[in-house]
Design a protein around this motif. Structure first.
Motif, PDB file in Angstrom:
ATOM      1  N   GLY A  19      12.090  -2.309  16.365  1.00 32.10           N
ATOM      2  CA  GLY A  19      12.302  -2.871  15.037  1.00 32.10           C
ATOM      3  C   GLY A  19      11.985  -1.880  13.943  1.00 32.10           C
ATOM      4  O   GLY A  19      11.530  -0.766  14.197  1.00 32.10           O
ATOM      5  N   PRO A  20      12.232  -2.310  12.719  1.00 32.07           N
ATOM      6  CA  PRO A  20      12.029  -1.422  11.577  1.00 32.07           C
ATOM      7  C   PRO A  20      10.561  -1.117  11.368  1.00 32.07           C
ATOM      8  O   PRO A  20       9.692  -1.913  11.674  1.00 32.07           O
ATOM      9  N   CYS A  21      10.311   0.050  10.827  1.00 30.28           N
ATOM     10  CA  CYS A  21       8.949   0.461  10.514  1.00 30.28           C
ATOM     11  C   CYS A  21       8.890   0.757   9.017  1.00 30.28           C
ATOM     12  O   CYS A  21       9.725   1.489   8.499  1.00 30.28           O
ATOM     13  N   VAL A  79      -0.719   4.169   6.071  1.00 31.27           N
ATOM     14  CA  VAL A  79      -0.522   2.818   6.597  1.00 31.27           C
ATOM     15  C   VAL A  79       0.954   2.608   6.908  1.00 31.27           C
ATOM     16  O   VAL A  79       1.825   2.986   6.120  1.00 31.27           O
ATOM     17  N   SER A  80       1.226   2.020   8.061  1.00 32.89           N
ATOM     18  CA  SER A  80       2.597   1.664   8.421  1.00 32.89           C
ATOM     19  C   SER A  80       2.575   0.310   9.129  1.00 32.89           C
ATOM     20  O   SER A  80       1.579  -0.064   9.754  1.00 32.89           O
ATOM     21  N   LEU A  85       2.874  -5.192  14.380  1.00 29.10           N
ATOM     22  CA  LEU A  85       1.803  -4.183  14.370  1.00 29.10           C
ATOM     23  C   LEU A  85       1.547  -3.634  12.974  1.00 29.10           C
ATOM     24  O   LEU A  85       2.481  -3.417  12.206  1.00 29.10           O
ATOM     25  N   LEU A  86       0.273  -3.380  12.690  1.00 35.35           N
ATOM     26  CA  LEU A  86      -0.115  -2.669  11.466  1.00 35.35           C
ATOM     27  C   LEU A  86      -1.000  -1.514  11.900  1.00 35.35           C
ATOM     28  O   LEU A  86      -1.940  -1.707  12.673  1.00 35.35           O
ATOM     29  N   SER A  87      -0.691  -0.313  11.424  1.00 33.78           N
ATOM     30  CA  SER A  87      -1.459   0.881  11.792  1.00 33.78           C
ATOM     31  C   SER A  87      -1.935   1.603  10.543  1.00 33.78           C
ATOM     32  O   SER A  87      -1.223   1.676   9.547  1.00 33.78           O
ATOM     33  N   ALA A  88      -3.144   2.134  10.629  1.00 31.68           N
ATOM     34  CA  ALA A  88      -3.701   2.967   9.561  1.00 31.68           C
ATOM     35  C   ALA A  88      -4.164   4.265  10.214  1.00 31.68           C
ATOM     36  O   ALA A  88      -5.080   4.264  11.026  1.00 31.68           O
ATOM     37  N   ARG A  89      -3.494   5.365   9.857  1.00 28.29           N
ATOM     38  CA  ARG A  89      -3.807   6.662  10.446  1.00 28.29           C
ATOM     39  C   ARG A  89      -4.640   7.470   9.471  1.00 28.29           C
ATOM     40  O   ARG A  89      -4.208   7.786   8.370  1.00 28.29           O
ATOM     41  N   GLY A  90      -5.856   7.785   9.904  1.00 20.14           N
ATOM     42  CA  GLY A  90      -6.733   8.636   9.111  1.00 20.14           C
ATOM     43  C   GLY A  90      -6.550  10.077   9.521  1.00 20.14           C
ATOM     44  O   GLY A  90      -5.572  10.433  10.181  1.00 20.14           O
ATOM     45  N   LEU A  91      -7.512  10.902   9.176  1.00 18.61           N
ATOM     46  CA  LEU A  91      -7.426  12.321   9.489  1.00 18.61           C
ATOM     47  C   LEU A  91      -7.487  12.569  10.996  1.00 18.61           C
ATOM     48  O   LEU A  91      -6.734  13.373  11.533  1.00 18.61           O
ATOM     49  N   LEU A  92      -8.374  11.850  11.683  1.00 15.49           N
ATOM     50  CA  LEU A  92      -8.559  12.072  13.118  1.00 15.49           C
ATOM     51  C   LEU A  92      -8.208  10.880  13.990  1.00 15.49           C
ATOM     52  O   LEU A  92      -7.945  11.040  15.181  1.00 15.49           O
ATOM     53  N   MET A 138       6.468  -3.531   3.681  1.00 17.57           N
ATOM     54  CA  MET A 138       5.275  -3.600   4.540  1.00 17.57           C
ATOM     55  C   MET A 138       4.690  -5.006   4.502  1.00 17.57           C
ATOM     56  O   MET A 138       4.321  -5.559   5.541  1.00 17.57           O
ATOM     57  N   TRP A 139       4.591  -5.584   3.298  1.00 17.41           N
ATOM     58  CA  TRP A 139       4.028  -6.922   3.172  1.00 17.41           C
ATOM     59  C   TRP A 139       4.876  -7.938   3.938  1.00 17.41           C
ATOM     60  O   TRP A 139       4.352  -8.814   4.613  1.00 17.41           O
ATOM     61  N   HIS A 140       6.189  -7.810   3.849  1.00 18.54           N
ATOM     62  CA  HIS A 140       7.073  -8.750   4.549  1.00 18.54           C
ATOM     63  C   HIS A 140       6.818  -8.732   6.064  1.00 18.54           C
ATOM     64  O   HIS A 140       6.702  -9.786   6.693  1.00 18.54           O
ATOM     65  N   LEU A 141       6.722  -7.535   6.628  1.00 14.12           N
ATOM     66  CA  LEU A 141       6.483  -7.432   8.070  1.00 14.12           C
ATOM     67  C   LEU A 141       5.100  -7.968   8.447  1.00 14.12           C
ATOM     68  O   LEU A 141       4.947  -8.660   9.458  1.00 14.12           O
ATOM     69  N   LEU A 142       4.075  -7.663   7.646  1.00 22.47           N
ATOM     70  CA  LEU A 142       2.728  -8.174   7.933  1.00 22.47           C
ATOM     71  C   LEU A 142       2.684  -9.688   7.758  1.00 22.47           C
ATOM     72  O   LEU A 142       2.076 -10.394   8.571  1.00 22.47           O
TER      73      LEU A 142
END
Length: 184
Positions: A19-21, A79-80, A85-92, A138-142
């Motif tokens: 699906g879309p991201c 954030v994606s 699914l909701l993902s938050a990618r930090g530095l590490l 993003m809000w719609h998917l969440l």
């Protein structure tokens, strides 16, 4: 379940869901701002030290390290959201929650607005809610995932938090529509 198993499970779930991201469209600008502020600090410290004649290699390394540290502190999470699914990618580290099986949503009081989402598998993501306000896709998917959580009765705490965020997003959207249409 260990944290490495949880991370592996989240990665497996992320790869399995088609699906879309949707990504935060403002992230690149915020990253540039973080790096720019750090560079300005570095330049100011370097110039002041050079002006007073006290600049040497150890101080230059210190100012470089301080500027690098500031850029790391200011760098926002990427954030994606994709269906479920909701993902938050930090530095590490990347944190991922299943939006379609949320267990709780909290909005703790504090200086910086943060929303903490936890799923039934124990994974947790902490994001700035303005990211969702600024990115309707993003809000719609969440929101679709959280409604699924409500239907499944997995969202035991936090429906009010998500409803409050939806109201805020609706207000911001209406304000933007009025502003663009010239009604205001």
């Amino acid at each position: 379940m260990s944290s490495s198993q949880a991370a592996t499970g989240a990665r497996g779930a992320e790869a399995a869901l088609p699906g879309p991201c949707a990504h935060d469209v403002h992230w690149a600008g915020e990253r540039r701002s973080a790096v720019g502020v750090a560079f300005l600090l570095f330049t100011a410290l370097f110039a002041v030290d050079a002006g007073f004649g006290s600049l040497d290699v150890p101080r230059g390394v210190l100012w470089t390290g301080l500027a690098d540290l500031l850029s790391v502190v200011l760098l926002p999470s990427r954030v994606s959201v994709r269906p479920g699914l909701l993902s938050a990618r930090g530095l590490l580290v990347t944190h991922t929650v299943r939006a379609d099986s949320l267990a709780s949503a909290r909005w703790p009081d504090g200086v910086a607005p943060r929303m903490v989402l936890r799923d039934t598998e124990g994974s947790q993501v902490e994001i700035d809610p303005t990211v969702l306000v600024r990115n309707p896709a993003m809000w719609h998917l969440l929101d679709t995932g959280s409604r699924s959580s409500l239907r499944r009765d997995t969202l035991l705490r936090g429906a009010t938090v998500l409803r409050r965020l939806a109201q805020r997003i609706d207000r911001e959207t209406a304000h933007t529509v009025f502003k663009v249409s010239g009604s205001r």
